[in-house]
Design a protein around this motif. Structure first.
Motif, PDB file in Angstrom:
ATOM      1  N   GLU A  31     -26.609 -15.454  -0.030  1.00  0.00           N
ATOM      2  CA  GLU A  31     -26.055 -15.416   1.329  1.00  0.00           C
ATOM      3  C   GLU A  31     -25.126 -16.598   1.574  1.00  0.00           C
ATOM      4  OE1 GLU A  31     -26.251 -13.275   3.774  1.00  0.00           O
ATOM      5  OE2 GLU A  31     -27.677 -11.860   2.942  1.00  0.00           O
ATOM      6  N   ARG A  32     -25.467 -17.736   1.003  1.00  0.00           N
ATOM      7  CA  ARG A  32     -24.630 -18.929   1.167  1.00  0.00           C
ATOM      8  C   ARG A  32     -23.470 -18.956   0.175  1.00  0.00           C
ATOM      9  NH1 ARG A  32     -29.777 -21.243   0.868  1.00  0.00           N
ATOM     10  NH2 ARG A  32     -29.251 -22.104  -1.199  1.00  0.00           N
ATOM     11  N   GLY A  33     -23.721 -18.430  -1.017  1.00  0.00           N
ATOM     12  CA  GLY A  33     -22.754 -18.629  -2.094  1.00  0.00           C
ATOM     13  C   GLY A  33     -21.767 -17.500  -2.325  1.00  0.00           C
ATOM     14  N   LEU A  34     -22.020 -16.318  -1.736  1.00  0.00           N
ATOM     15  CA  LEU A  34     -21.146 -15.179  -1.988  1.00  0.00           C
ATOM     16  C   LEU A  34     -20.462 -14.685  -0.719  1.00  0.00           C
ATOM     17  CD1 LEU A  34     -23.323 -12.938  -4.365  1.00  0.00           C
ATOM     18  CD2 LEU A  34     -21.540 -14.582  -5.008  1.00  0.00           C
ATOM     19  N   LYS A  35     -19.215 -14.258  -0.865  1.00  0.00           N
ATOM     20  CA  LYS A  35     -18.521 -13.591   0.229  1.00  0.00           C
ATOM     21  C   LYS A  35     -19.167 -12.230   0.465  1.00  0.00           C
ATOM     22  CE  LYS A  35     -14.131 -15.582  -1.357  1.00  0.00           C
ATOM     23  NZ  LYS A  35     -12.807 -15.259  -1.958  1.00  0.00           N
ATOM     24  N   ARG A  36     -19.082 -11.764   1.693  1.00  0.00           N
ATOM     25  CA  ARG A  36     -19.657 -10.438   2.003  1.00  0.00           C
ATOM     26  C   ARG A  36     -18.731  -9.319   1.531  1.00  0.00           C
ATOM     27  NH1 ARG A  36     -23.050 -13.424   2.828  1.00  0.00           N
ATOM     28  NH2 ARG A  36     -23.305 -12.684   0.701  1.00  0.00           N
TER      29      ARG A  36
ATOM     30  N   LEU B  23     -17.192 -16.022  -4.942  1.00  0.00           N
ATOM     31  CA  LEU B  23     -17.788 -17.282  -4.505  1.00  0.00           C
ATOM     32  C   LEU B  23     -17.153 -17.834  -3.233  1.00  0.00           C
ATOM     33  CD1 LEU B  23     -18.181 -19.146  -7.923  1.00  0.00           C
ATOM     34  CD2 LEU B  23     -20.000 -18.110  -6.548  1.00  0.00           C
ATOM     35  N   THR B  24     -18.001 -18.311  -2.320  1.00  0.00           N
ATOM     36  CA  THR B  24     -17.548 -19.065  -1.154  1.00  0.00           C
ATOM     37  C   THR B  24     -17.298 -20.508  -1.596  1.00  0.00           C
ATOM     38  OG1 THR B  24     -19.803 -19.724  -0.572  1.00  0.00           O
ATOM     39  CG2 THR B  24     -18.988 -17.629   0.355  1.00  0.00           C
ATOM     40  N   PRO B  25     -16.715 -21.352  -0.731  1.00  0.00           N
ATOM     41  CA  PRO B  25     -16.569 -22.771  -1.106  1.00  0.00           C
ATOM     42  C   PRO B  25     -17.906 -23.412  -1.481  1.00  0.00           C
ATOM     43  CG  PRO B  25     -15.182 -22.279   0.777  1.00  0.00           C
ATOM     44  CD  PRO B  25     -15.993 -21.052   0.517  1.00  0.00           C
ATOM     45  N   GLU B  26     -18.965 -23.060  -0.741  1.00  0.00           N
ATOM     46  CA  GLU B  26     -20.290 -23.591  -1.081  1.00  0.00           C
ATOM     47  C   GLU B  26     -20.771 -23.023  -2.413  1.00  0.00           C
ATOM     48  OE1 GLU B  26     -24.803 -23.948   0.840  1.00  0.00           O
ATOM     49  OE2 GLU B  26     -23.142 -23.135   2.022  1.00  0.00           O
ATOM     50  N   GLY B  27     -20.465 -21.764  -2.648  1.00  0.00           N
ATOM     51  CA  GLY B  27     -20.860 -21.146  -3.904  1.00  0.00           C
ATOM     52  C   GLY B  27     -20.156 -21.764  -5.098  1.00  0.00           C
TER      53      GLY B  27
END
Length: 215
Positions: A195-200, A145-149
């Motif tokens: 795309e917004r919520g996960l790290k690549r 998870l990204t911060p947004e995720g």
């Protein structure tokens, strides 16, 4: 006579030492590990076919061998510490020899399937192909998870029922990278959330004992 007795005593001591101290097994190459792997590890490519695949590659031939399902298989790259091969049109594998503690060697096997997007499985073995469990930190949704995720975790969980990721290893840095491409296997709406919520990517470092997740 005295010299002869001294020489005999020294020779006996050396012989005794060689018996008392176990010798370390000779170093294995990636090609040797591939050739000697049991059928349970590569069930569709028998040992004789694997030897043919290595011979074709070493001779510069592009000829493919046949797996047990009558599909094509071939070696695509070889070095002392690494061997890459295709076991079918949809399966690729990379054998990596990792330096381990006390001078030992660990065999890392990366197997990648196109299902339909690519997804890798990473396993670890001794050089005699006994599997070594627990050699890699697990990575769950929270790690991706990204911060947004993290803020919109429920939306991400609903949009991404599972994560497919491909694994690649760089021996120069001892880093294993998992790469995720949500657009390759999710519908448009789910891919946009992912795309917004996960790290690549996620990275793991081999420290000689295990593959540790890098924060």
């Amino acid at each position: 006579m005295r010299r002869k007795l001294i020489f005999t005593a020294v020779a006996a001591a050396i012989a005794a030492a060689s018996v008392a101290v176990p010798r370390r097994a000779a170093a294995v190459t990636a090609a040797e590990a591939f050739a000697k792997a049991p059928a349970a590890v590569f069930p569709t490519v028998d040992s004789l076919t694997r030897l043919d695949m290595i011979d074709y590659f070493n001779s510069g031939s592009a000829k493919a061998s046949r797996n047990l399902l009558r599909g094509d298989c071939r070696v695509t790259a070889v070095s002392d510490a690494r061997l890459d091969f295709e076991s079918s049109d949809i399966s690729t594998h990379s054998i990596e020899l990792l330096p381990a503690a006390k001078g030992d060697t660990v065999v890392m096997l990366i197997s990648t399937m196109r299902t339909p997007a690519e997804d890798s499985r990473v396993r670890f073995f001794t050089t005699s192909w006994s599997e070594l469990p627990g050699m890699m930190d697990s990575a769950g949704l929270a790690d991706w998870l990204t911060p947004e995720g993290r803020r919109d975790r429920v939306d991400v969980e609903n949009a991404v029922p599972f994560i497919l990721a491909t694994a690649t290893y760089d021996p120069a840095t001892s880093i294993l990278t998992l790469a995720c491409d949500p657009a390759a296997y999710l519908p448009k709406e789910g891919a946009e959330v992912a795309e917004r919520g996960l790290k690549r990517t996620l990275s793991f470092h081999w420290d000689g004992k295990r593959m540790k997740l890098m924060k």
